[in-house]
Design a protein around this motif. Structure first.
Motif: not given
Length: 152
Positions: A114-126
């Motif tokens: 989320y913009f300006g936040s440390d709430r993140c999710t990583d995504l591995d994309l082939p």
């Protein structure tokens, strides 16, 4: 943006009416691009306006000045789109969905926040694949801002 008008067309053969179908004369290409398609309605049904849609497309993301992988034409490998979708069980609760398509052969590892936040999710994309990611679920928050970076 011009609104999509729906028109009912009657088919006749030998003076008798065979039936009715509803078509979208304008904007059908945009609907197919979004994967929604043009639908037919039964006689007497009315088309919903675009403001009653359960899916709200979000504006572009912010990738910042971070380096991103590019394809042979110089375009970023990651094609990112986002939408907010109301839940069927409670229309005031929205899922924030990010959809990413990898246009390159090499796999990508991306981080969405989320913009300006440390709430993140990583995504591995082939390579040459598409994935959808639910960034979050919030009541009453129809629009959202997000940022993404490529993790090298």
């Amino acid at each position: 943006m011009e609104s999509l008008t729906m028109r009912t067309i009657g088919e006749t053969k030998g003076g008798g009416r065979l039936g009715r179908r509803t078509v979208a004369p304008l904007g059908a290409a945009a609907l197919f691009t979004l994967g929604i398609g043009v639908s037919t309605l039964p006689i007497g049904a009315s088309a919903q306006s675009a403001s009653n849609s359960r899916l709200t497309l979000q504006s572009g993301s912010y990738a910042g000045k971070a380096l991103v992988s590019k394809d042979a034409f110089g375009k970023p490998c990651a094609d990112v789109e986002a939408a907010s979708k109301a839940r069927v069980s409670n229309p005031n609760v929205f899922e924030h969905i990010v959809s990413v398509q990898n246009r390159c052969l090499k796999p990508l590892k991306l981080r969405f926040c989320y913009f300006g936040s440390d709430r993140c999710t990583d995504l591995d994309l082939p390579g040459l694949k598409r994935k959808d990611l639910v960034l979050g679920v919030y009541p009453g928050l129809k629009t959202f801002r997000y940022s993404w970076t490529e993790i090298r």
